[in-house]
Each structure stands twice: as C-alpha cells, then as structure tokens.
Design a protein around this motif. Structure first.
Motif, mmCIF file in Angstrom:
data_model
loop_
_atom_site.group_PDB
_atom_site.id
_atom_site.type_symbol
_atom_site.label_atom_id
_atom_site.label_comp_id
_atom_site.label_asym_id
_atom_site.label_seq_id
_atom_site.Cartn_x
_atom_site.Cartn_y
_atom_site.Cartn_z
ATOM 1 N N ILE A 233 30.884 44.881 46.155
ATOM 2 C CA ILE A 233 30.499 42.900 46.535
ATOM 3 C C ILE A 233 31.891 42.339 46.821
ATOM 4 C CG2 ILE A 233 28.164 43.628 46.683
ATOM 5 C CD1 ILE A 233 30.113 40.969 44.377
ATOM 6 N N GLY A 234 33.124 42.458 46.140
ATOM 7 C CA GLY A 234 34.031 41.581 45.976
ATOM 8 C C GLY A 234 35.027 41.991 46.803
ATOM 9 N N PRO A 235 36.133 40.717 47.586
ATOM 10 C CA PRO A 235 36.651 39.999 46.373
ATOM 11 C C PRO A 235 35.399 39.112 46.522
ATOM 12 C CG PRO A 235 38.334 39.792 47.722
ATOM 13 C CD PRO A 235 37.360 41.212 47.980
ATOM 14 N N THR A 236 35.168 38.287 45.218
ATOM 15 C CA THR A 236 34.607 36.910 45.353
ATOM 16 C C THR A 236 35.677 35.541 45.492
ATOM 17 O OG1 THR A 236 33.983 37.386 43.247
ATOM 18 C CG2 THR A 236 32.483 38.187 44.485
ATOM 19 N N LEU A 237 36.554 35.174 46.099
ATOM 20 C CA LEU A 237 37.494 34.605 45.959
ATOM 21 C C LEU A 237 36.500 33.297 46.546
ATOM 22 C CD1 LEU A 237 39.389 36.148 44.895
ATOM 23 C CD2 LEU A 237 41.229 35.066 46.192
ATOM 24 N N GLU A 363 42.614 37.709 42.686
ATOM 25 C CA GLU A 363 43.371 36.434 43.258
ATOM 26 C C GLU A 363 44.324 36.354 43.581
ATOM 27 O OE1 GLU A 363 42.331 33.005 39.943
ATOM 28 O OE2 GLU A 363 40.241 33.252 40.229
ATOM 29 N N ALA A 364 45.020 37.051 42.268
ATOM 30 C CA ALA A 364 46.856 37.014 42.732
ATOM 31 C C ALA A 364 46.859 38.547 44.073
ATOM 32 C CB ALA A 364 47.715 37.922 41.031
ATOM 33 N N ILE A 365 45.856 39.419 43.472
ATOM 34 C CA ILE A 365 46.182 40.283 44.954
ATOM 35 C C ILE A 365 45.767 39.535 46.375
ATOM 36 C CG2 ILE A 365 44.401 42.306 46.193
ATOM 37 C CD1 ILE A 365 44.885 43.730 42.994
ATOM 38 N N CYS A 366 44.319 39.360 46.645
ATOM 39 C CA CYS A 366 44.146 38.273 47.432
ATOM 40 C C CYS A 366 45.249 37.467 48.046
ATOM 41 C CB CYS A 366 42.639 37.817 46.526
ATOM 42 S SG CYS A 366 41.549 38.434 47.214
ATOM 43 N N LEU A 367 46.067 37.051 47.540
ATOM 44 C CA LEU A 367 47.009 36.054 48.116
ATOM 45 C C LEU A 367 48.376 36.706 47.694
ATOM 46 C CD1 LEU A 367 45.117 32.862 46.163
ATOM 47 C CD2 LEU A 367 45.690 33.287 48.652
#
Ligand code: UDP
Length: 466
Positions: A233-237, A363-367
């Motif tokens: 169900i992620g990412p959850t940022l 978080e690093a992956i998503c950004l």
C-alpha cells in the motif's frame, strides 16, 4: 445510500502503531488515505507517547490512548526491553479491549483493528472483541520474509556459508541479513519480537505492507503465491510529495521532536546551488558511538560539500567541537531535528547519508535522492543491500572490523555520489526512475492505489455483513 454517505455506516478502523516515530508515520499516512476514501480512522497511541508528541490539530483522524503500564516515562521507565514488551502486551491488551468497548458504546463502533506487525497480541484482542484484524508491516517484504522463514524453522541458525538463500530474495551475505539474525544474541528480545510477528499472522483478515509492488516485485510475488494474499500500500509519504490528490496532506502531522522552522532551513539551503548539499540523518533512535560521530564529521569535512546534519539534542555532545567550530556556517548546518521531507525535496540536496531506516530510504526514493548507506542495526543492513545492489540508488560505506566507517570511506562514498563520475550519474538516473515508479504506484490506477481501493471495498462489505 452508499455506506460512505452515512457517517454511521462508514467503517471505523482503530489504528495501533508501535510507539515510535518511524512506525507512526506510515500508519498515520495510511489512515489518511482511508479517510480520503470515506472511512473513519482513530489512532490508538500509548499515554506517554501521546503526551510527548506535537500533533497538527487539523489531522483528519481522532486520537485515543491505551496504556503500556508506563504512562509517565514510557519505555525508559521499564527495567529492560523484555520487561517493556511484556508490559505493553499485558497492559496494552487490556486497555486496547477497554478502548474498543468504549468506542463501540459511543455510537461509532469499531469494525477493524489495523495493528503494527510488531504487536501481534492486538490480533487476539481484535478477535476477542469480534473485530476484523488487519496486520500492517512497517518493514520491507524482503526483511519480513526472512523473519517468516526463521519463525517457521526454515532458516537454520547460526547462518553459515558465504551466502544465504531465501526464496524471492537475491543471495545475501550473512552481514546483509537483519542485524538480529546475523549477530545472533545481540538484542535477543528484539529478535524474538520480530520473529513472533508471524506466530498468528495466518489468522489476520488482511495483510498489508508499507512498500510498493514494483520495488519488491520478486519477493511480493513469492510471498503472495506461497504465504498470504498480501497487499502493498506504499509509499506512505504525505500526498504533496506523491500524487497530490489529498490537498491538505502536506506533512506527517505528528512529531516527537520539535523541527527547526522551515524558513531557517530553506534560507540556508537556498544559498547553495542545485544538487550540491549532503543531507545527513540517522533517524529518531540511532545512538552512534562517539568515535563514529567524530569520523563522520571529519569525512564530511574532507568531502568538501556543504552539509546539513541532523544531530538530536541527546547526541550533540558527541560532535568534535574544534572541528565543527572551524567549519564556516555556510558550509555546515547542524540541527537537532527538521522537516526531513521538506529538506529532501529541496533542489539543493544531492546526496543523503542515511542509517537506512525504511522511512528514510523510501523518502529518498520518492524524492529521487541518491544515498550513502551507513546501516546501524535491525533491518538497516538489508535495506542498504537493496539500496546499493538491487535498486542501485546508492552506495554502502564499508565498515572496518569493529564496525566503524572511517573518515576516508565517508569522503570516498560522498564523492562517488556527488563527484560527477560515471557511478554517480548512474545512481542519479536510477533515483529518477524509482521516483517515477513510486509516484505511479500510489497515483490513480497504480498498484498501491488499486490495492487500497480493494482493501476498502472488501472491508466495507465485510464490515456491513459481520
Ligand atoms: N525525520 C524527520 N526529521 C528529522 C529526521 C527524521 O522528520 O530530522 C523523520 C523521517 O522523515 C522519517 C522518520 O523520521 O519519516 C524516521 O524514520 P526511519 O524509518 O527513517 O528511522 P527510525 O527513526 O525509525 O530509525
């Protein structure tokens, strides 16, 4: 009338995280996604945790408390980790059941308990109270698959051989396994807790993982085919950093530590060119050896890039004062805590030196920020292995025999990421690719978006029947 139109018919979920920042963040974010789909969500936090945190008053979830038996001091009040876990289970079970009964009487009865995998006793409470039980795992599928194999006696200990084979995973060197498995006997209470997650998981109504399918395709496929019909169900940022479909979801909204104001941080970051700054953080719990802090400080100074380093107040005495005083303020900013997402989203950041807590990695992956991995314990060595060799979005800083990363190694790895060489360009390219995949997974029609919709639909139909 649709169930979501009538507040009395909207399923109500009680969400129980382990009382720690890194567990709360993903479970709170998942709760917000459920609320955006018409469910009601209430967070159950321990009394001490709730009293220590700062919560944004506009959060779309209710907050209630249970007791871990240590309402004044929390974890630090307990005699040992083992004693705390027993108290949390015994007093937590009793007070969780009491909370469920209270909410049931309030006219907004609970339909399901979504509990952190670290707290398997919550499933027994949910079942005793005739509620659906939903386990939410806050570590990767890879790491949980390793603990599952241990719990079922399928992974002989102590580990032997140059590499360990676990279905769905690439061959792992023993030191790439979670530290509790590799360094057998270190923190046995934590190891037991992680292994025990799987004692009753077969009885859960839903199995959720805070990861996304594309990131862990092979192991998700293996686990889905052989273990349970799990849902990623992620990412959850917060939605602002992903799909932007939840307009008010711009930050996690609950902080255990007070972040330095955004304007101070962004003024410093804005004074640096794009992709030039190293962000350094070891999360909310790591307790680095003082000599490791000294090596890290020298390594960052030697690498020569400006750096923003989060050193929690309780850790600041470990900094080498003379060195820090000799570095000009435009070159180094040391803060006790920050809004990490705002920092990682800044154009100025080009490299993240991280302990590889799963939230920080995701978080690093998503950004789209390449990493230097300096894992300390628990799941972090396995996350670091995936960062370097599977997702190829970072490099590991190699530790010497007693487990220290020397200053020259810090310098070398930061330079590898930011120095403009071939490997650095390759990592930046992978980071961009994974950022797009992460956003697609939670965006409309993506793998996690579909899984959350399915979960909500199944929960609604079962909640109405049961
Ligand atoms: N974090 C933050 N500000 C900081 C350092 C960390 O907001 O200065 C947040 C970070 O964004 C992440 C969490 O704290 O969501 C840390 O979780 P992680 O799993 O990375 O590490 P843990 O604290 O569990 O070891």
């Amino acid at each position: 009338m649709e169930p979501s139109d009538n507040p009395r018919l909207r399923p109500h979920v009680l969400v129980l995280p382990t009382p720690a920042q890194g567990h709360l963040n993903p479970m709170l974010q998942f709760s917000k996604r459920l609320v955006s789909r018409g469910l009601k969500a209430t967070l159950a936090l321990t009394v001490h945790f709730a009293a220590s945190m700062h919560a944004d008053p506009s959060l779309p979830v209710d907050i209630e408390t249970i007791s871990d038996g240590h309402d004044i001091g929390g974890f630090t009040e307990a005699e040992s980790i083992e004693a705390y876990q027993v108290d949390l289970r015994v007093v937590g079970s009793r007070t969780l059941a009491k909370l469920i009964r209270k909410l049931d009487r309030s006219g907004r009865p609970i339909d399901a308990v979504i509990y952190d995998g670290f707290l398997p006793w919550a499933l027994d409470v949910a079942k005793q109270c005739c509620k659906l039980g939903v386990v939410f795992f806050t570590q990767t599928c890879a790491v949980n698959n390793i603990y599952y194999h241990l719990q079922r006696g399928l992974l002989p200990l102590p580990l032997s051989g140059p590499s360990v084979e676990v279905p769905g995973l690439p061959p792992l060197e023993p030191s790439e396994m979670p530290s509790f498995v590799y360094k057998l006997g270190s923190y046995p209470a934590f190891c037991d807790m992680l292994v025990n997650q799987f004692t009753n998981v077969d009885g859960a109504d839903f199995v959720l993982f805070d990861t996304f399918y594309e990131l862990e395709k092979e192991v998700v496929d293996w686990m889905s085919a052989n273990l349970w019909p799990l849902k990623t169900i992620g990412p959850t940022l917060p939605s602002l950093y992903l799909d932007k479909r939840l307009p008010d979801d711009t930050a996690y909204g609950i902080n255990l530590f007070t972040p330095t104001t955004t304007s101070t941080v962004s003024a410093w970051l804005c004074s640096h060119p794009p992709r030039s700054v190293v962000y350094v953080s070891f999360g909310s719990m790591a307790d680095l050896d003082p000599s490791q802090v000294v090596e890290l400080a020298h390594g960052l100074a030697l690498a020569g890039h400006p750096f923003l380093w989060i050193v929690r107040s309780s850790e600041q005495h470990k900094l080498p004062r003379d060195l820090m005083d000799s570095i000009p303020s435009e070159q180094a900013l040391i803060l006790p805590w920050c809004n990490q997402l705002e920092v990682l989203a800044s154009d100025a950041i080009g490299c993240f030196v991280t302990h590889c807590g799963l939230n920080s990695v995701i978080e690093a992956i998503c950004l789209g920020i390449p990493m230097v991995a300096m894992p300390q314990w628990t799941d972090q060595p396995t996350n670091a292995k995936f960062v370097e060799d599977v997702w190829r979005v970072g490099v590991r800083a190699k530790a010497d025999e007693p487990g220290f990363v020397a200053r020259e190694e810090v310098e070398r790895r930061v330079t590898e990421v930011l120095g403009g060489g071939e490997r650095g360009r390759e990592m930046a390219e992978s980071a961009r690719k994974w950022m797009a995949a992460a956003k697609a997974a939670i965006g409309e029609g993506g793998s996690s978006d579909r899984n959350i919709n399915e979960f909500v639909e199944e929960l609604m139909s079962r909640a109405l029947i049961e």
